[in-house]
Scaffold this active site. Sequence first.
Site, PDB file in Angstrom:
ATOM      1  N   ASP A 162     -25.396  17.117  12.151  1.00 15.23           N
ATOM      2  CA  ASP A 162     -24.601  16.142  12.418  1.00 15.23           C
ATOM      3  C   ASP A 162     -23.144  16.632  12.040  1.00 15.23           C
ATOM      4  O   ASP A 162     -22.014  15.730  12.075  1.00 15.23           O
ATOM      5  CB  ASP A 162     -24.673  14.862  11.729  1.00 15.23           C
ATOM      6  N   ARG A 232     -17.548  15.775  11.844  1.00 10.42           N
ATOM      7  CA  ARG A 232     -18.380  14.912  11.275  1.00 10.42           C
ATOM      8  C   ARG A 232     -18.968  14.039  12.187  1.00 10.42           C
ATOM      9  O   ARG A 232     -18.111  12.998  12.719  1.00 10.42           O
ATOM     10  CB  ARG A 232     -18.256  14.390  10.197  1.00 10.42           C
ATOM     11  N   GLU A 240     -30.681  16.776   6.031  1.00  3.76           N
ATOM     12  CA  GLU A 240     -30.374  17.957   5.635  1.00  3.76           C
ATOM     13  C   GLU A 240     -30.981  19.262   6.235  1.00  3.76           C
ATOM     14  O   GLU A 240     -32.123  19.017   6.384  1.00  3.76           O
ATOM     15  CB  GLU A 240     -30.029  17.869   4.046  1.00  3.76           C
ATOM     16  N   ARG A 274     -13.415  16.355   6.681  1.00  8.52           N
ATOM     17  CA  ARG A 274     -13.835  16.524   7.919  1.00  8.52           C
ATOM     18  C   ARG A 274     -13.409  15.444   8.884  1.00  8.52           C
ATOM     19  O   ARG A 274     -13.176  14.365   8.331  1.00  8.52           O
ATOM     20  CB  ARG A 274     -15.490  16.627   7.824  1.00  8.52           C
TER      21      ARG A 274
END
Length: 342
Positions: A162, A232, A240, A274
Amino acid sequence: MGNALRLLYGQCCGEPPTTTTAHGGAGDQPLGHHGVSSSSVGVSALAQHLYHFEITSQVPEGLSKHVSSSKKAQSNWYKKLSKAWRESKPPPKTPEEASRLVIRILHTRQIADIQGLLSFYGLPLPHSLVELTGGDAPSVVDGLKFVLHTLPVDPRAVADGDGATVYVSTSDTRESSRVPPEIQMAAVERNEARAQRNFTKADKLLKQIKDAGYGVLHINNEEILARKYRIRLRGIDAPENAMPYGKEAKDELVRIIDGKCLKILIFDEDQYGRFVGDMYCNGIFVQKLMLKKGLAWHYTAYDKRPELAKWEKSARDKRIGLWASSNPEMPWEWRKNRRENR
């Protein structure tokens, strides 16, 4: 031949019944959703039907409701599947193993038929079979800050499922007026230093450019000064990298955007600096694809869009990607547990 599959069935799922179950004969077990026995899982049901096919050359009656191919084609599938099942050492024991065998043997068939067959047995659909389709993206809502049109993406800049780092040329209308004069001068001086083969000075100037949030990209034998943006993806949370399906999620995002120019709608900036946005690649809404492939969660804590919830549910219902697991761990809980050393 039937005895061989009967033996494999017994190793995988227990001894098959002595009466048939595919056609509703006397002594049959009641069939549940998609024809799978209510007292067995999809793997045992498939093994049972393959065993039955080797004896009778008949495919399950209910299968035609889920696939478009003829009964003759279905018989050909079951002939190949029964042979592959017998030759597997060991035979499939989990839904994922059974799905992989079906896809390996029937890979030349229509995707819809493979999906239908897996659905018939309640087996998970691997994310690789979800087609890349456009349209159906959420409408733009209030809060849009600006739009980025990126240079081709370097696959090494994809951090996980992501997030990615992208670059926008400083010749872009929005960027051209934002480049600090000292960075413009550093880029010119660097070119001169390289022409003079003064690489020590050139490297020092490149570091100055990078420290300011810019980069120099080599595209089509041309050097381009570009602004760096860490992105993001808005509204989703992928596993993760260290989590189950983390690698698959990252690899899929790489596959989608590698070498592509993207359109990114920026709505926010997170605590890590981000930019949070919606990403489009060749008209495809990237978040939609990641959700439908079962490689991300709808991040409801930060995004309430119903379209994202619908796409996640679609993957859940088909047990695609991470939803093949009965109880996948949520990435935000995984991160919290790591922070608290649990």
